[in-house]
Design an enzyme around this catalytic site. Structure first.
Site, short mmCIF file in Angstrom:
data_model
loop_
_atom_site.label_atom_id
_atom_site.label_comp_id
_atom_site.label_asym_id
_atom_site.label_seq_id
_atom_site.Cartn_x
_atom_site.Cartn_y
_atom_site.Cartn_z
N THR A 159 3.78 -5.96 -9.46
CA THR A 159 2.39 -5.60 -9.76
C THR A 159 2.24 -5.44 -11.27
O THR A 159 2.90 -4.59 -11.87
CB THR A 159 1.99 -4.31 -9.05
OG1 THR A 159 2.12 -4.51 -7.64
CG2 THR A 159 0.55 -3.92 -9.37
N ARG A 206 -11.67 -9.72 5.22
CA ARG A 206 -11.94 -8.95 6.44
C ARG A 206 -12.18 -9.82 7.66
O ARG A 206 -12.35 -9.31 8.77
CB ARG A 206 -13.18 -8.06 6.24
CG ARG A 206 -13.06 -7.01 5.15
CD ARG A 206 -12.05 -5.94 5.49
NE ARG A 206 -11.96 -4.93 4.43
CZ ARG A 206 -11.16 -5.03 3.37
NH1 ARG A 206 -10.37 -6.08 3.21
NH2 ARG A 206 -11.13 -4.07 2.47
N SER A 258 5.66 -1.25 -0.47
CA SER A 258 5.34 -0.73 -1.79
C SER A 258 6.48 0.06 -2.40
O SER A 258 7.21 0.76 -1.69
CB SER A 258 4.11 0.18 -1.68
OG SER A 258 3.90 0.88 -2.88
N VAL A 275 0.87 -1.18 0.00
CA VAL A 275 0.00 0.00 0.00
C VAL A 275 0.90 1.23 0.00
O VAL A 275 1.90 1.26 0.72
CB VAL A 275 -0.92 0.01 1.25
CG1 VAL A 275 -1.71 1.31 1.32
CG2 VAL A 275 -1.86 -1.18 1.25
#
Lengths: 362, 362, 362, 362
Positions: A160, A292, A111, A83
């Site tokens: 990515t 989650r 990241s 992130v």
């Protein structure tokens, strides 16, 4: 030091509290998604929709969540997804996150767009780190990043591949979000960024922006220049998964970029079983997007994933509780996974197979 | 000149701003639909529901959205659908829309019910125009309209065939919408309109109104009297599509009139694949109804459409930003399509086939 | 004595009134469920979704809801499910509930975690009771509970097997619910509870908590030490159901603990037919979870259940109307079942088979 | 005389206006349904969900909605369903409704529970009437009602068979609705009503109430004692439909009593095709339940119905506009059906077959 509020008992509570703390534009950036947010919502709903087959009276003595991945021992299958710009949520930025991850025995994937230098993050981190790589326009620049990550002790490269162009971040655009200059991608300083001349009424996408986007041949090159395990993140098609395996890639991360790239991609829970069928065990498959709950992770493992990555909740927890929040958030997930394994009668992660999933409502 | 508000980053933003600008009865007319609006909503939801197969690391150099349709070169596959009375949204009416369309390199289909003379629109327009034709009660009147369109340089005829009677426009009826006299269908002046005598407690529909409605034999006649490409707009049944092809029609537009004609017709996204299967490539198939995103267009093309038409959003953009709004709205769609092609790995429109669509959730 | 409000005409009315009476934390405990409450909601929705085949003009003379279960005659197929700590809802606690159950000719299943001594409940009760057993860490303690229940005249043992660890009771955690000391599990006093040492950042689940959880071998032992009918409550998998039958168990209760244990288990209405198919009539199958209407019970019976258990509504009724409320609540269900049988043309419970269910919308 | 408000352009507008006029308990009675109202809602949603196949360019000259049913000529396929106590909505009660029905050329089915004597209704009515019959506890009483209806000129008997007991009218119970004495069922005066002794804690349903409920043998008797066409209303099972045909019944009305009898019966749109398949054209099948649009009627006809009945909307229209409202409401439906026929290309009712329905989204 921030106190974790007593009513934080699940990841959604961190999200709720973070919404009250973060400025609206930052929330639009963190919690926002691509276009209309349909894929982001689909991610969440798809895990929730899967039903589990409860089992009773199993012998659970000696149960554990441990696993080995790319030769690395892990206490549980939760990683922190890459992130950007943790400084938006906390003054210590990625340092605080790394501290929390280590406390909870979790790998953190740092990241390329971190707000701190990857060497500094590694120097202060007390746990294992992986490096997320955006391939640059020039191979020299890409190689520079790889060598820096290797030198700093990162243990894997997560490339990515689903963002050759930005998704339509309409939510953050409407909210007028701009990354503060001091939180910019410090690790990209000095690297070459191609400039594209865009006439009015056109977008840069088909005017040269894609000329320097990574292609399969770049992946083959990359696979040659490093000994680190290389994972491709953003695979949603069995065709690409097969090609990645054939290219000698070490692992695949099924991801739709948290719904931030192309809206109306399927939920990762829907793509995952198609990918694992195509990969057929040749390399580990990881998954992120909407995890989650411990039950979500159990379901991902049942569909063939080896581990899962947690994205937005790490920022929520960081904003609410700093390093302690990140550690607590991961501890909640781990405890929830233990409960889920106990109530489905699985002692080890490798026992979590398709029979955990109940097809009753089909 | 109107400024485009900075938070307009997608077509839905134009809709939101237009709602704040237009008077309630005009909104009820523009945004309203037939009866309970079920088909209008279905149009929107059906595109959103389709899932895409994301592809990575494709070679996208030289990618383009260009196409050729009826021998006409187009920069992208977005056309402006025929819409009546643009003067409701902007003082310059169809002139402003045509200016915006030309700026964005889009074909505009001018309505028989335009508020300006089709010769005037053509004279001031700087881009290609097509003419939408409502067949009149008398063939002489129909022929007059065709000859005027030909003389003014219109490049194709779009014959609307799904409105022999008006749909139940309950929303505009409730809002008391009436078209201001000065915005009426100036192009129909002097043409013959049959008068039907309706006793109390009856509707005119089965009392003669349909006696002069166009039939297949009129289409055969029409096909003979002009050299322009002729498209039938409003085809929702494979049976009619096949008959249209056999009648020598040049193209088909799958349309439910934006949900304004018969409510509970299926979404065009549902009808489209049935039509393209029946047509089997013999003529181009276009599609409108609920296209609000570049991904929607990508999906329509994947289901066999050659191009798509944009209806209500042109009026929203016209109300908010005049010609500049229309151009910007089209530019947004084009840029979104480029992003969608990049993230599904398609360089050319003809590469957008069924494999773009992910059937994972089926 | 509390008056039952005149607008209480169905179980949902008791829920509504109870919500206005009970303190928020108690409501969070009673009405709350595991994690995100998805299974609890699924329970309710699954019964509602099933469609019935209405039948007309049947001969209904002599119709009755009577049944025999484990040799016990029952006036109707509604039992009160085991629920802890009735004192939260009413000063008389389980005594009031038992009075209401007897008045309505219903069996009450008394919880191990009742707030009153099971001997006292039995002494004051005027109707038949069953005992719900949580197996204890030590067999001696388990045996003590069994012998006490036998001595007090309980007629069956309901062994809850789906809660070796607590579910994630996030709702009551957020509300800060704590059981008042005086309402604690009086029947567990003096029994051995293992103490687990939990380091920070870990949960106790995989640190020894499961070492003393009941296993199949304990069920085999249990089956030997008592002559009472033994039912296993919490079976959701056909595999476990088959094993239970093979272990000599007398009955099975399909239950997901009212959605309070593992969230995203399927609705019991979805699990039930899979279980009854596996059991194939060898032992009676009961069911709980979301039964709120006589039609829900009819559907459960159509799917193979012999009887159903009512959980939360007994607490709602107890809070609103005390013993009279409990009796009235059961009377409503019984009357609703009679109406449902009349309108589907079934005179006896054994006539309620799969043909009661309409598959039209499949 | 009441004015019909100008924004009444569809049946839902009558419902909206009626809600503002009628007292809350009366609304709960009129608009309420059985138990949780699931079947009532399902009725509405099921028609809306069916998709139509639009057809274009058909020859519609000479189109008509006329039909012949039981030898009776009808201008259109809309009948007024039997509804009790019209006096709740209008001072003139059934007289006003009958006037409106005649003005709109519709058959009215007068309820056994009408607030006016059936002879008086017939004497003042200017159009054809059918009589809805509740079979009484004694055959003499039933015969009395039949002979009165025959003598008054009623042209068919509609025997309601789905209400041997009342449904659970929880909504009107909560609202405290009671029928005013002066609006009671005047036509039942003097007839025998069995008295049942009900102990506390029981319902009368299984205590004798069903002993006098009509059975198939009563239908056979009924079929012998009158020459009027006899229809059974409330058939939802193909088994009962077949039996009705074999019993010599002249017609079947697929109905779930507007969702007022047994909740969670399927929508009539779901039951209808199963019934028409079983009946296989041997007798006409009619249908009611949730018909609010001309398209709903078109769909019912496409699924095999010969005509449809309109229930609650007649009371809404009666409350809002008296006889004129009822006539206008029927005129709206008729005009909507004409539009729907025009846009699906059907000139006559018998051309409305299954091919009108689009299965695209299946």
């Amino acid at each position: 030091m921030p106190q974790i509020p007593p009513d934080v008992v699940a990841l959604c509570d961190y999200e709720r509290h973070a919404a009250a703390i973060l400025p609206a534009p930052v929330r639009a950036y963190v919690d926002g998604a691509g276009a209309d947010g349909l894929t982001h919502r689909a991610n969440l709903e798809a895990w929730a929709r899967i039903r589990l087959e409860g089992r009773v009276l199993a012998d659970m003595r000696g149960a554990t969540t441990r696993l080995t991945l790319f030769g690395q021992e892990m206490a549980h299958p939760f990683l922190l997804a890459p992130v950007a710009s943790h400084g938006l949520a906390h003054g210590e930025g990625e340092h605080a996150t790394a501290l929390g991850a280590a406390a909870a025995e979790a790998v953190m994937v740092v990241s390329t767009q971190a707000g701190r230098r990857i060497e500094d993050i590694a120097a202060r981190a007390q746990g294992p780190l992986w490096f997320q790589l955006y391939m640059q326009a020039g191979r020299d620049d890409t190689l520079t990043l790889i060598r820096r990550a290797e030198a700093a002790g990162y243990r894997a490269l997560v490339v990515t591949v689903d963002a050759p162009v930005s998704g339509l971040r309409n939510m953050e655009q409407r909210a007028g979000f701009r990354l503060p200059a001091e939180l910019g991608p410090v690790n990209l300083q000095g690297l070459h960024v191609p400039v594209i001349d865009v006439p009015p009424g056109r977008s840069p996408v088909f005017l040269g922006m894609l000329d320097t986007a990574p292609r399969w041949e770049d992946i083959l090159w990359l696979r040659e220049v490093t000994r680190l395990p290389v994972l491709l993140k953003g695979i949603m098609s069995p065709v690409d998964a097969t090609r990645a395996v054939e290219a000698g890639i070490d692992g695949i991360i099924v991801s739709n970029h948290g719904g931030r790239a192309l809206d109306t991609l399927p939920a990762t829970a829907e793509a995952l079983p198609r990918i694992t069928r195509a990969v057929a065990g040749r390399v580990p498959v990881l998954c992120d997007g909407g995890i989650r709950r411990g039950t979500d992770a159990l379901k991902a493992l049942a569909l063939g994933a080896s581990a899962v990555l947690i994205g937005r909740p790490q920022i929520h927890a960081l904003a609410v509780g700093g390093a302690a929040g990140v550690a607590h958030m991961l501890t909640l997930l781990r405890a929830e996974l233990e409960v889920a394994m106990a109530l489905t009668g699985r002692r080890f992660l490798h026992e979590i197979d398709e029979s955990v999933i109940c097809r009753a409502q089909d």
